[in-house]
Design a protein around this motif. Structure first.
Motif, PDB file in Angstrom:
ATOM      1  N   LEU A  23      -4.130   0.448  -2.367  1.00  0.00           N
ATOM      2  CA  LEU A  23      -3.423  -0.777  -2.719  1.00  0.00           C
ATOM      3  C   LEU A  23      -2.656  -0.616  -4.022  1.00  0.00           C
ATOM      4  O   LEU A  23      -3.216  -0.173  -5.036  1.00  0.00           O
ATOM      5  CB  LEU A  23      -4.402  -1.932  -2.845  1.00  0.00           C
ATOM      6  CG  LEU A  23      -3.768  -3.301  -3.051  1.00  0.00           C
ATOM      7  CD1 LEU A  23      -3.125  -3.793  -1.762  1.00  0.00           C
ATOM      8  CD2 LEU A  23      -4.811  -4.297  -3.536  1.00  0.00           C
TER       9      LEU A  23
ATOM     10  N   GLY B 202       6.275   0.396   7.899  1.00  0.00           N
ATOM     11  CA  GLY B 202       6.248   1.418   6.866  1.00  0.00           C
ATOM     12  C   GLY B 202       7.622   1.924   6.461  1.00  0.00           C
ATOM     13  O   GLY B 202       8.595   1.835   7.221  1.00  0.00           O
ATOM     14  N   THR B 203       7.683   2.438   5.227  1.00  0.00           N
ATOM     15  CA  THR B 203       8.883   3.095   4.694  1.00  0.00           C
ATOM     16  C   THR B 203       8.483   4.470   4.215  1.00  0.00           C
ATOM     17  O   THR B 203       7.581   4.601   3.395  1.00  0.00           O
ATOM     18  CB  THR B 203       9.474   2.307   3.508  1.00  0.00           C
ATOM     19  OG1 THR B 203       9.925   1.038   3.957  1.00  0.00           O
ATOM     20  CG2 THR B 203      10.631   3.080   2.877  1.00  0.00           C
ATOM     21  N   ARG B 204       9.153   5.500   4.746  1.00  0.00           N
ATOM     22  CA  ARG B 204       8.893   6.859   4.268  1.00  0.00           C
ATOM     23  C   ARG B 204       9.855   7.153   3.127  1.00  0.00           C
ATOM     24  O   ARG B 204      11.067   7.194   3.327  1.00  0.00           O
ATOM     25  CB  ARG B 204       9.060   7.876   5.384  1.00  0.00           C
ATOM     26  CG  ARG B 204       8.746   9.303   4.931  1.00  0.00           C
ATOM     27  CD  ARG B 204       8.826  10.295   6.086  1.00  0.00           C
ATOM     28  NE  ARG B 204       7.786  10.081   7.065  1.00  0.00           N
ATOM     29  CZ  ARG B 204       6.535  10.501   6.944  1.00  0.00           C
ATOM     30  NH1 ARG B 204       6.168  11.179   5.871  1.00  0.00           N
ATOM     31  NH2 ARG B 204       5.660  10.283   7.900  1.00  0.00           N
TER      32      ARG B 204
ATOM     33  N   GLY C 196      -4.704  12.534   3.668  1.00  0.00           N
ATOM     34  CA  GLY C 196      -6.092  12.738   3.269  1.00  0.00           C
ATOM     35  C   GLY C 196      -6.666  11.662   2.364  1.00  0.00           C
ATOM     36  O   GLY C 196      -7.810  11.763   1.927  1.00  0.00           O
ATOM     37  N   MET C 197      -5.875  10.608   2.098  1.00  0.00           N
ATOM     38  CA  MET C 197      -6.354   9.585   1.148  1.00  0.00           C
ATOM     39  C   MET C 197      -6.326   8.186   1.727  1.00  0.00           C
ATOM     40  O   MET C 197      -6.613   7.229   1.028  1.00  0.00           O
ATOM     41  CB  MET C 197      -5.517   9.630  -0.129  1.00  0.00           C
ATOM     42  CG  MET C 197      -5.570  10.972  -0.824  1.00  0.00           C
ATOM     43  SD  MET C 197      -4.769  10.961  -2.411  1.00  0.00           S
ATOM     44  CE  MET C 197      -5.963  10.052  -3.376  1.00  0.00           C
ATOM     45  N   GLY C 198      -6.006   8.035   2.976  1.00  0.00           N
ATOM     46  CA  GLY C 198      -5.962   6.692   3.537  1.00  0.00           C
ATOM     47  C   GLY C 198      -4.899   5.856   2.858  1.00  0.00           C
ATOM     48  O   GLY C 198      -3.911   6.374   2.331  1.00  0.00           O
ATOM     49  N   LEU C 199      -5.072   4.553   2.851  1.00  0.00           N
ATOM     50  CA  LEU C 199      -4.153   3.635   2.200  1.00  0.00           C
ATOM     51  C   LEU C 199      -4.746   3.193   0.873  1.00  0.00           C
ATOM     52  O   LEU C 199      -5.940   2.874   0.791  1.00  0.00           O
ATOM     53  CB  LEU C 199      -3.897   2.412   3.072  1.00  0.00           C
ATOM     54  CG  LEU C 199      -2.842   2.559   4.173  1.00  0.00           C
ATOM     55  CD1 LEU C 199      -3.379   3.399   5.319  1.00  0.00           C
ATOM     56  CD2 LEU C 199      -2.399   1.204   4.678  1.00  0.00           C
TER      57      LEU C 199
ATOM     58  N   TYR D  66       0.851  -1.189   0.000  1.00  0.00           N
ATOM     59  CA  TYR D  66       0.000   0.000   0.000  1.00  0.00           C
ATOM     60  C   TYR D  66       0.888   1.241   0.000  1.00  0.00           C
ATOM     61  O   TYR D  66       2.018   1.222   0.470  1.00  0.00           O
ATOM     62  CB  TYR D  66      -0.848   0.064   1.273  1.00  0.00           C
ATOM     63  CG  TYR D  66      -1.917  -0.981   1.424  1.00  0.00           C
ATOM     64  CD1 TYR D  66      -1.666  -2.182   2.085  1.00  0.00           C
ATOM     65  CD2 TYR D  66      -3.202  -0.753   0.950  1.00  0.00           C
ATOM     66  CE1 TYR D  66      -2.658  -3.130   2.249  1.00  0.00           C
ATOM     67  CE2 TYR D  66      -4.209  -1.697   1.111  1.00  0.00           C
ATOM     68  CZ  TYR D  66      -3.918  -2.887   1.765  1.00  0.00           C
ATOM     69  OH  TYR D  66      -4.918  -3.818   1.928  1.00  0.00           O
TER      70      TYR D  66
ATOM     71  N   GLN E  88       0.450   5.318   1.435  1.00  0.00           N
ATOM     72  CA  GLN E  88      -0.382   6.193   2.261  1.00  0.00           C
ATOM     73  C   GLN E  88      -0.023   7.638   1.982  1.00  0.00           C
ATOM     74  O   GLN E  88       1.118   8.050   2.187  1.00  0.00           O
ATOM     75  CB  GLN E  88      -0.202   5.900   3.744  1.00  0.00           C
ATOM     76  CG  GLN E  88      -1.079   6.757   4.633  1.00  0.00           C
ATOM     77  CD  GLN E  88      -0.896   6.467   6.109  1.00  0.00           C
ATOM     78  OE1 GLN E  88       0.142   5.980   6.543  1.00  0.00           O
ATOM     79  NE2 GLN E  88      -1.919   6.751   6.908  1.00  0.00           N
TER      80      GLN E  88
ATOM     81  N   PHE F 262       3.489   0.831   2.924  1.00  0.00           N
ATOM     82  CA  PHE F 262       3.247  -0.226   3.897  1.00  0.00           C
ATOM     83  C   PHE F 262       3.121  -1.564   3.196  1.00  0.00           C
ATOM     84  O   PHE F 262       2.444  -1.693   2.174  1.00  0.00           O
ATOM     85  CB  PHE F 262       1.952   0.026   4.679  1.00  0.00           C
ATOM     86  CG  PHE F 262       2.067   1.121   5.689  1.00  0.00           C
ATOM     87  CD1 PHE F 262       1.685   2.411   5.372  1.00  0.00           C
ATOM     88  CD2 PHE F 262       2.553   0.850   6.956  1.00  0.00           C
ATOM     89  CE1 PHE F 262       1.792   3.430   6.307  1.00  0.00           C
ATOM     90  CE2 PHE F 262       2.662   1.864   7.902  1.00  0.00           C
ATOM     91  CZ  PHE F 262       2.282   3.155   7.563  1.00  0.00           C
TER      92      PHE F 262
END
Lengths: 117, 112
Positions: B45, B106-108, B40-43, B35, B37, B90
């Protein structure tokens, strides 16, 4: 296509009080699951509660409970006795049950909840 | 039991560079997911793998490729990174029925 809406971008609640987060969804499916996920500042996504659409009884997990209104396509989360550790983003999510391998997991945009001391 | 692990945790790329995000799970799950993220848009796929050797596109697959290396590992590759791919990524896994997904940390990723 399924959509999930969370109309409250941000909310706050005093510690020990109760707060309700709203979620509505749009689907033509009859068999599906609904979820609430919590994302604290650590960024980890944590499952809070799950509801099967075929069950009329509302799911509960300790201080967390849902109000599932299937006809209205509403799935709200109630947090009782709010704690500082409940401060997080909360995501509502929908998953349809399907024979297809792709189960169509859809997330809402999230509600940022702050629990105030 | 580490659950779902992701590497790296943070990454900065320049436009046009490539990289692979790694994901592994030790829960013997069949299904794995990637996913992204965005605020304002959630996750949303990107790709999904129902089992070893199979992958399917999700909602936003353009610009990405995936490999389900074995049952444990599911990698996401950006061949030519673009600023629009700046996001938090994610990885998740679940049993085949998908009723409960377990997420990695998670990876930023920032693309300049």
């Amino acid at each position: 296509a399924q959509t999930v809406t969370q109309s409250q971008p941000e909310m706050s609640v005093q510690e020990a009080e109760t707060v309700t987060l709203s979620c509505t969804y749009d689907t033509s499916e009859s068999n599906y699951y609904l979820f609430w996920y919590k994302q604290p500042p650590s960024r980890q996504m944590i499952l809070v509660i799950r509801q099967e659409a075929y069950k009329q009884q509302n799911a509960t997990e300790n201080r967390f409970s849902v109000n599932f209104q299937k006809a209205a396509k509403s799935f709200s989360l109630k947090i009782s006795d709010s704690q500082l550790g409940d401060t997080a983003m909360y995501f509502c999510a929908f998953m349809k049950l399907s024979w297809e391998r792709w189960q169509n997991f859809v997330f809402g945009p999230g509600t940022r909840l702050s629990v105030l001391p | 039991n580490a659950g779902v692990t992701q590497t790296p945790k943070f990454q900065v790329l320049k436009t046009g560079q490539s990289m692979t995000l790694q994901c592994a799970q030790d829960m013997n799950h069949n299904s794995m997911y990637w996913y992204r993220q965005d605020p304002g848009m959630g996750l949303r796929l990107i790709y999904y793998s129902a089992s070893e050797g199979t992958t399917d596109k999700g909602e936003v697959p353009n610009g990405y490729n995936v490999s389900r290396l074995n049952k444990r590992e599911f990698s996401l590759r950006l061949e030519s990174a673009a600023p629009s791919q700046t996001s938090v990524y994610f990885c998740a896994s679940s049993e085949r029925d998908g009723r409960t997904q377990y997420f990695g940390p998670g990876t930023r990723l920032t693309v300049l």
